[in-house]
Design a protein around this motif. Structure first.
Motif, short mmCIF file in Angstrom:
data_model
loop_
_atom_site.label_atom_id
_atom_site.label_comp_id
_atom_site.label_asym_id
_atom_site.label_seq_id
_atom_site.Cartn_x
_atom_site.Cartn_y
_atom_site.Cartn_z
N PRO A 120 0.83 -1.22 -0.06
CA PRO A 120 -0.04 0.08 0.19
C PRO A 120 0.87 1.33 -0.09
O PRO A 120 2.01 1.37 0.83
CB PRO A 120 -0.81 0.06 1.40
N PRO A 121 0.62 1.97 -0.83
CA PRO A 121 1.48 3.46 -0.74
C PRO A 121 1.22 4.38 0.37
O PRO A 121 0.02 4.42 0.92
CB PRO A 121 0.79 4.07 -2.27
N THR A 122 2.11 5.00 0.68
CA THR A 122 2.31 5.97 1.79
C THR A 122 2.22 7.38 1.33
O THR A 122 2.21 8.20 2.01
CB THR A 122 3.53 5.46 2.79
N LYS A 123 2.38 7.40 0.07
CA LYS A 123 2.20 8.68 -0.44
C LYS A 123 1.73 8.90 -1.66
O LYS A 123 1.14 7.92 -2.51
CB LYS A 123 3.76 9.59 -0.58
N VAL A 124 1.40 10.21 -2.39
CA VAL A 124 0.53 10.29 -3.59
C VAL A 124 1.45 9.34 -4.75
O VAL A 124 2.50 9.49 -4.89
CB VAL A 124 0.30 11.69 -3.83
N LYS A 125 0.46 8.68 -5.36
CA LYS A 125 0.85 7.86 -6.77
C LYS A 125 -0.10 8.22 -7.64
O LYS A 125 -1.38 7.86 -7.71
CB LYS A 125 0.91 6.34 -6.09
N ILE A 126 0.32 8.67 -8.89
CA ILE A 126 -0.44 9.02 -9.90
C ILE A 126 -0.33 7.90 -11.10
O ILE A 126 0.96 7.96 -11.45
CB ILE A 126 -0.17 10.29 -10.28
N PHE A 127 -1.46 7.22 -11.42
CA PHE A 127 -1.32 6.47 -12.82
C PHE A 127 -1.88 7.21 -14.08
O PHE A 127 -2.86 7.88 -13.81
CB PHE A 127 -2.32 5.24 -12.58
N VAL A 128 -1.10 7.29 -15.11
CA VAL A 128 -1.62 8.16 -16.34
C VAL A 128 -1.51 7.10 -17.37
O VAL A 128 -0.85 6.64 -18.10
CB VAL A 128 -0.36 9.12 -16.44
#
Length: 356
Positions: A120-128
């Motif tokens: 699980p991510p602990t900071k912002v993650k962006i999928f484009v």
């Protein structure tokens, strides 16, 4: 989250967002999945724009040779090859995808979702997502990813053929989370494209515009094919008709695809494959049916693409094909055959006889 790339004054009005905040302590790690005819050039240009500014672009492709080719071209200071999709997801803050069709997109994003569940991510993650997909699929992907904390999804399909990708001259549509779009847009312009079109927060709007744009291009190709064929049969000659097109309607698409048709340049390995064109035509026809908006030109284009592919496949069976993959401009084969001409060789069949 922010990047530290500066934008030249020439591109200052090409991005419809204000500049992201001042970069944080840790620079962004960006990843790219899908090094096909378009993705390879996009990833290469993105990687080159990162040199000495951001960590090397982390790339993944199902065929590892493509990743190794890119690494050899730009060097280890610009590109790092990921061993798995899990590595791409866990190590990157922004992940771009450019893939061949909806089924592949679903497969890849299911793998992404598994990686997010495991780590699980602990900071912002962006999928484009930059492929040409059916709009409803964008909503499905957004719901899939939104189950995980700090995860955002942006649709960002691109307009332009491989040569435009090579020259970083693409037009980029974008919809989804505002802050994510802002972050992504300043990475892509001018490194990958020349302009961003913002379609708002509805994640399905950018894929919809992409289908509308591709419908315009394929409809133009169908009319161009019919017109060039008529020119040949009338004794005027397709070259003369093409010269007229360049004189009175010199749109880049008409000029480029007209050149392919007149000179029988139907190698899809260096263009846009006919299978991709048929996939897009199917999407557009489905969308037009759902919206009760008939598009007979697209119906005709779909028929032309299917006809050209059928002729080519028959040649493959006979071992007489010239190209392993057809470019979608080869749809002119349908018009030619209907007019009694050779499908892929304009020098055969009825020649132009001028009456002076």
């Amino acid at each position: 989250m922010a990047n530290n790339l500066l934008q030249s004054p020439a591109h200052a009005n090409a991005v419809p967002f204000s500049r992201p905040p001042t970069p944080g302590v840790h620079p962004l790690q960006v990843g790219f999945c899908g090094l096909g005819a378009m993705g390879y050039f996009m990833a290469r240009n993105l990687a080159n724009s990162f040199k000495s500014r951001l960590p090397p672009l982390l790339v993944y492709n199902r065929t590892a040779a493509k990743s190794q080719k890119l690494l050899a071209e730009v060097g280890a200071s610009a590109v790092k090859v990921a061993d798995s999709l899990h590595q791409l997801v866990t190590e990157c803050d922004i992940i771009f995808t450019n893939l061949g069709n909806d089924a592949v997109v679903v497969s890849i994003y299911n793998e992404f979702e598994k990686a997010l569940a495991q780590s699980p991510p602990t900071k912002v993650k962006i999928f484009v997502e930059m492929s040409t997909i059916y709009p409803a699929l964008a909503g499905d992907l957004d719901r899939l990813l939104s189950n995980h904390p700090h995860t955002h999804f942006v649709t960002s399909p691109i307009f332009g053929p491989p040569p435009a990708a090579d020259k970083a001259a693409l037009v980029i549509a974008m919809s989804g989370d505002y802050r994510s779009k802002k972050e992504v847009a300043f990475l892509l312009v001018p490194a990958v494209g020349r302009k961003v079109i913002d379609l708002g927060g509805n994640i399905e709007k950018a894929p919809t515009l992409k289908l509308i744009g591709n419908g315009l291009i394929m409809g133009m190709n169908e009319l161009l094919a019919e017109t060039l064929t008529l020119g040949e049969k009338s004794g005027i000659g397709q070259q003369t008709v093409y010269d007229l097109v360049k004189d009175i309607m010199p749109a880049p698409g008409l000029v480029a695809y007209g050149n392919k048709m007149v000179n029988d340049l139907f190698d899809g390995s260096v263009g846009f494959s006919i299978d991709g064109g048929i996939k897009d035509a199917n999407h557009i026809r489905r969308l037009s049916a759902e919206l009760n908006c008939p598009m007979p030109t697209i119906d005709n284009t779909h028929r032309g693409l299917i006809t050209a592919r059928a002729i080519h496949q028959a040649q493959v069976v006979a071992g007489t094909q010239q190209w392993d993959i057809l470019d979608w401009s080869s749809l002119i084969a349908s018009s030619r055959v209907a007019a009694g001409l050779d499908p892929f060789d304009s020098k055969k069949g009825t020649g132009v006889v001028r009456e002076d």
